[in-house]
Design an enzyme around this catalytic site. Structure first.
Site, PDB file in Angstrom:
ATOM      1  N   GLU A 195       0.787  -1.249   0.000  1.00 49.17           N
ATOM      2  CA  GLU A 195       0.000   0.000   0.000  1.00 49.17           C
ATOM      3  C   GLU A 195       0.814   1.292   0.000  1.00 49.17           C
ATOM      4  OE1 GLU A 195      -3.185   0.039   2.832  1.00 49.17           O
ATOM      5  OE2 GLU A 195      -4.103  -1.752   2.001  1.00 49.17           O
ATOM      6  N   GLU A 241      -5.707  -8.830   0.631  1.00 49.46           N
ATOM      7  CA  GLU A 241      -6.371  -8.503   1.903  1.00 49.46           C
ATOM      8  C   GLU A 241      -7.834  -8.204   1.628  1.00 49.46           C
ATOM      9  OE1 GLU A 241      -4.638  -5.419   4.392  1.00 49.46           O
ATOM     10  OE2 GLU A 241      -2.611  -6.042   3.846  1.00 49.46           O
TER      11      GLU A 241
HETATM   12  C1  BG6 Z   1      -4.565  -2.459   5.240  1.00 51.39           C
HETATM   13  C2  BG6 Z   1      -3.208  -2.749   5.814  1.00 51.39           C
HETATM   14  O1  BG6 Z   1      -4.579  -1.153   4.814  1.00 51.39           O
HETATM   15  O2  BG6 Z   1      -5.659  -2.503   6.121  1.00 51.39           O
HETATM   16  C3  BG6 Z   1      -3.197  -3.633   7.045  1.00 51.39           C
HETATM   17  O3  BG6 Z   1      -2.388  -3.328   4.820  1.00 51.39           O
HETATM   18  C4  BG6 Z   1      -4.343  -3.221   7.961  1.00 51.39           C
HETATM   19  O4  BG6 Z   1      -1.956  -3.519   7.668  1.00 51.39           O
HETATM   20  C5  BG6 Z   1      -5.647  -3.424   7.198  1.00 51.39           C
HETATM   21  O5  BG6 Z   1      -4.365  -3.886   9.176  1.00 51.39           O
HETATM   22  C6  BG6 Z   1      -6.888  -3.166   8.024  1.00 51.39           C
HETATM   23  O6  BG6 Z   1      -6.814  -1.935   8.662  1.00 51.39           O
HETATM   24  P1  BG6 Z   1      -7.018  -1.790  10.215  1.00 51.39           P
HETATM   25  O7  BG6 Z   1      -6.735  -0.393  10.499  1.00 51.39           O
HETATM   26  O8  BG6 Z   1      -8.421  -2.166  10.459  1.00 51.39           O
HETATM   27  O9  BG6 Z   1      -6.058  -2.711  10.863  1.00 51.39           O
END
Ligand code: BG6
Length: 470
Positions: free
Chosen positions: A173, A369
């Site tokens: 990202e 993700e």
């Molecule tokens: C993504 C990141 O942007 O979102 C992760 O790559 C992150 O590291 C994930 O954990 C979810 O975001 P959050 O803030 O809910 O942990």
């Protein structure tokens, strides 16, 4: 779905490992970020202070418990796990002459454990873990010095894990470098090690950070392919599409520009060329990019093999300028529900984004993700009835399937975010949980640390067993 479709999850070092001062590890930027809450942002410190909680220091103790955790992933039938390597475990200061053997050994053990369970390791070199020394000495990613240091770090791992790891990702990202987004403050620090509000000339600094990281990615891809042409090396992007509020032509134009603004690094990595319009835009704004003649060749020879897509939400480009409501900019969509953290739940947006990127670049995607951060309740008998998570994932996986089977998008796999609960990147909380596995730790890092299977554990197991047909 093809039979070799990868099913699994993604975790990151600073959110899971803990053991921040063990095994010869150095201090990273993330070791200096405090715990926040849903409403109070995390603080970024220059040095550690008494009386604060730094969640990366303890994480979920994956550093010591990885065997148990991988065993649980294997029980769910995972065929892939994406982990990140913490640069400070390999080169504690980032610019040390020799790598730290204990760090290399740790990751090799993790990889060996995965392989022993038939799980494909997918390695991200940089998921926001940057040696603090490189921030102090060189001003983080604004300096080109980091390009060569990153190359050396990647080379060390390519060579050490050659024959064991096939899938790599250079960065996570790094596209979130928009000075106008709500998230700019912490993303600028997570990516570059610099505090947004301390940048003297934010536009200049951000442009150089974007350039340097894109160049570092290209050089590492090129190097990896030289070391082993079988390596599949990608880069992971966080894409949150925006939809126009109406078909008013001005809104359509703004919407296009909003969607494009975080894509130029992907353009470079997929097409092998820094877009001319972007360079012209930089120079029109008085931004001078430090470049070298050989860069063009590196960009050309260092194109990625696949696009890693992190997808969580979408938002809306308003007709009239309005204050940002959504995490990555824009206003909320009246047709969608929000998660407890205000992230719009839009499963069709995943199909939309997959089509958008695949048709634009025609490179295979990997969903690196996706998931729902929610507050879970551990009920008597250590049960978590997380039907909301099952619903979310069910809808998203179904839309992904349509993108693959009805729209012919090439997709290598689906990795849910945080298959085991871990520290939230944006807030530092443990209570924003994504996992199929509950970790008994609270926001202060207190608890037994025990792992319990949630209801979604068996559900995901069934999805994998049936290769997504159920
Ligand atoms: C993504 C990141 O942007 O979102 C992760 O790559 C992150 O590291 C994930 O954990 C979810 O975001 P959050 O803030 O809910 O942990």
């Amino acid at each position: 779905m093809k039979t070799d479709f990868l099913w699994g999850g993604s975790i990151a070092a600073h959110q899971s490992e803990g053991g921040w001062d063990q095994g010869g590890k150095g201090i990273s930027n993330m070791d200096l970020v405090t715990k926040g809450t849903r409403d109070t942002p995390r603080e970024i410190h220059k040095e550690l202070k008494e009386g604060f909680i730094y969640p990366s220091h303890t994480g979920i103790d994956f550093y010591h418990r990885y065997k148990e955790d991988i065993q649980l992933f294997a029980e769910m039938g995972f065929t892939a796990l994406r982990i990140s390597i913490d640069w400070t475990r390999i080169f504690p200061n980032g610019d040390d002459p020799e790598p730290n053997e204990q760090g290399l050994n740790f990751y090799e053990n993790v990889v060996d454990t995965l392989l022993a369970h038939g799980i494909e390791p997918i390695i991200t070199f940089f998921h926001f873990e940057l040696p603090a020394n490189l921030i102090e000495k060189y001003q983080g990613w604004t300096s080109r010095k980091l390009v060569a240091l990153f190359e050396k770090y990647a080379k060390t791992l390519f060579e050490r894990l050659n024959g064991k790891v096939t899938y790599w990702a250079t960065f996570n990202e790094i596209n979130h470098l928009d000075p106008n987004s709500k998230a700019a403050e912490f993303f600028t620090y997570y990516i570059s090690g610099l505090k947004f509000e301390e940048l003297e000339n934010p536009k200049q600094a951000i442009a150089q950070i974007a350039y340097n990281t894109a160049l570092a990615s290209a050089k590492v891809v090129k190097l990896g392919h030289q070391i082993n042409p079988e390596f599949k090396i990608g880069c992971v992007f966080g894409i949150n599409p925006q939809y126009p509020e109406t078909c008013k032509p001005e809104t359509m134009l703004n919407n296009l520009l909003e969607n494009e603004k975080e894509l130029y690094q992907m353009d470079v990595m997929c097409r092998g060329k820094f877009p001319q319009y972007k360079l012209k835009e930089f120079s029109a704004q008085g931004i001078v990019i430090e470049q070298q003649e050989t860069d063009a060749k590196d960009f050309q020879q260092g194109t990625i093999d696949y696009i890693g897509l992190n997808y969580y939400m979408s938002s809306v480009t308003p007709n009239e300028q309005k204050e940002n409501e959504a995490f990555f900019g824009g206003i909320q969509n009246q047709y969608l529900e929000l998660s407890d953290w205000g992230w719009a739940i839009d499963s069709v947006g995943l199909r939309y984004t997959m089509n958008w990127l695949y048709r634009r670049y025609q490179l295979p995607l990997m969903i690196t993700e996706n998931g729902l951060g929610a507050e879970d309740v551990l009920e008597p008998g250590n049960i978590v009835n997380d039907d909301y998570r099952i619903d979310y994932l069910n809808l998203h996986i179904s839309e992904m399937k349509k993108a693959i089977t009805e729209d012919y998008v090439e997709c290598l796999g689906y990795l849910s975010w945080g298959p085991i609960d871990l520290v939230s990147a944006s807030t530092g909380e443990m209570s924003k949980r994504y996992g199929f596995i509950y970790v008994d730790l609270d926001d202060e890092g207190k608890g037994t640390g025990n792992r319990y299977k949630k209801k979604s554990f068996d559900w995901y197991k069934r999805v994998i067993e049936t290769n997504g047909t159920e």
